[in-house]
Motif scaffolding. Structure first.
Motif, PDB file in Angstrom:
ATOM      1  N   ARG A 298       0.836  -1.197   0.000  1.00 47.16           N
ATOM      2  CA  ARG A 298       0.000   0.000   0.000  1.00 47.16           C
ATOM      3  C   ARG A 298       0.881   1.261   0.000  1.00 47.16           C
ATOM      4  O   ARG A 298       0.630   2.211  -0.740  1.00 47.16           O
ATOM      5  CB  ARG A 298      -0.923   0.009   1.219  1.00 47.16           C
ATOM      6  N   ASP A 302       1.141   4.181  -2.928  1.00 50.12           N
ATOM      7  CA  ASP A 302       0.968   5.611  -2.712  1.00 50.12           C
ATOM      8  C   ASP A 302       2.214   6.386  -3.131  1.00 50.12           C
ATOM      9  O   ASP A 302       2.111   7.494  -3.685  1.00 50.12           O
ATOM     10  CB  ASP A 302       0.628   5.872  -1.251  1.00 50.12           C
ATOM     11  N   SER A 305       2.219   6.296  -7.042  1.00 55.01           N
ATOM     12  CA  SER A 305       1.075   7.056  -7.564  1.00 55.01           C
ATOM     13  C   SER A 305       1.317   8.555  -7.420  1.00 55.01           C
ATOM     14  O   SER A 305       1.039   9.339  -8.346  1.00 55.01           O
ATOM     15  CB  SER A 305      -0.201   6.660  -6.828  1.00 55.01           C
ATOM     16  N   ARG A 317      -5.807   5.376  -9.163  1.00 52.11           N
ATOM     17  CA  ARG A 317      -5.251   4.689  -7.986  1.00 52.11           C
ATOM     18  C   ARG A 317      -5.931   3.333  -7.808  1.00 52.11           C
ATOM     19  O   ARG A 317      -7.151   3.244  -7.680  1.00 52.11           O
ATOM     20  CB  ARG A 317      -5.443   5.547  -6.745  1.00 52.11           C
TER      21      ARG A 317
END
Length: 391
Positions: A298, A302, A305, A317
């Protein structure tokens, strides 16, 4: 040997398939020395105890000769324990589990076993490239159902309309590669109802089951009416970061497992003997491993992205997997194929154009996929290089 006049060497069912886009882009990365965010493999190995379990198996002579055709008993038992532990599903390890050479073989064996020439298979596009090839080898016809940006949700009315008397099977992938979409329980319930109504088989590719960042993973086989019509497929490569071991599995009712095994035994017969014992231990790792693995990815999602957005990409996303899909239109680009072919020379990064995963490529012409299953420092460096596109 030369081709018979008027007839090429390659089976006509496979004429549309050349080398995979992953092989091409990874070769491009090697040739240019670029950061490879194209092919989905980690740049670090998985847990050390799992690797040591493989070494122990090799040294102890477990799996160095042909393992049992359905898979070693230890792994089949571990698969059933995993299904009960995470989803409350009960399977018989002797009749309802089949070990395969990764999920790719499981998919191919399922298509070869369950389809006849003339059958239709509905699959969400963009789809993983082996789906199209496996359906073609079975002589069946693929019917794409297009997932569209920005959220890539399936149009369930369009799915209903796509079902014909020739429809034999639905091929589902959730979490979905390459878009990162995760089917909701309501969507899966509606899909299950359609499968029951039209007496369809369903093959589910669930290899990213432990990489859901938003929402939850719900195995379709757990829903009413699906136990005896679903072939559920997963593998160890994505969850434990040993993609080269190629250990996958099928869970299904005995009749479906028997059908898939009939085809599978004439493909690899058996594979990865010592690694099967190691994966059995991996599946029994504590809950903390699975939670930490998800949170690590995760954070990497992030990180990349954000870097892609800063570089000027439109970022979709993902809810799951370890891929992020982007749109290059804001960068003044229109076609992901030439963009990706030129990207290594422009800024030293490799990505994959997602239009190659469509039967209707215009739907994803400007989309490009990046893998974030890499070290944070690699992702930061890639993001920095990509920022040069703005200039």
């Amino acid at each position: 040997m030369t081709a018979t006049p008027g007839r090429p060497l390659l089976n006509r069912r496979l004429t549309e398939f050349g080398s995979t886009i992953f092989a091409e882009m990874s070769a491009l990365a090697v040739r240019t020395g670029a950061i490879n965010l194209g092919q989905g493999f980690p740049d670090t190995d998985g847990p050390e105890p799992v690797r040591e379990a493989a070494v122990r198996a090799l040294r102890d002579g477990r799996g160095n000769q042909y393992p049992p055709g359905p898979g070693v008993p230890e792994l089949r038992a571990a698969v059933t324990e995993h299904q009960r532990r995470f989803y409350g599903l009960a399977f018989d390890p002797d009749t309802e589990v089949l070990v395969t050479a990764g999920a790719t073989e499981a998919i191919a064996a399922s298509m070869l076993a369950l389809l006849e020439p003339g059958d239709e298979v509905i699959a969400f596009e963009p789809f993983y490239d082996s789906y199209a090839a496996s359906i073609a080898m079975a002589g069946a016809t693929r019917v794409p159902l297009t997932l569209r940006a920005p959220d890539f949700r399936p149009d369930l009315d369009a799915l209903r309309d796509a079902i014909t008397p020739r429809t034999r099977l639905l091929l589902l992938n959730s979490p979905h590669n390459p878009t990162g979409m995760v089917l909701t329980r309501d969507e899966l319930t509606a899909i299950a109802a359609l499968a029951v109504e039209h007496d369809l088989l369903v093959v589910t590719d669930e290899v990213y089951e432990h990489l859901v960042f938003d929402g939850e993973h719900v195995p379709l086989i757990s829903l009413p009416g699906m136990r005896d019509r679903t072939v559920s497929i997963s593998s160890s490569g994505k969850t434990f970061s040993f993609t080269g071991w190629k250990v996958g599995w099928v869970t299904a009712c005995p009749a479906l497992v028997t059908a898939v095994r009939t085809a599978k035994q004439y493909l690899t017969y058996v594979s990865a003997g010592p690694f099967q014992y190691a994966v059995a231990e991996a599946l029994r790792l504590p809950d903390a491993y699975f939670a930490d693995f998800r949170e690590d990815l995760r954070a990497k999602r992030d990180l990349l992205s954000g870097g892609l957005a800063d570089a000027g990409f439109e970022v979709f996303r993902p809810q799951g997997t370890y891929f992020v899909t982007t749109d290059i239109t804001a960068l003044g680009e229109k076609d992901g194929v030439p963009f990706c072919l030129g990207l290594p020379e422009r800024c030293g990064v490799v990505a994959v154009p997602t239009s190659v995963f469509y039967d209707t490529p215009d739907a994803g012409r400007s989309h490009v996929r990046f893998a974030f299953c890499k070290k944070p420092e690699v992702l930061r460096e890639a993001a920095e290089r990509l920022r040069g596109l703005r200039g």
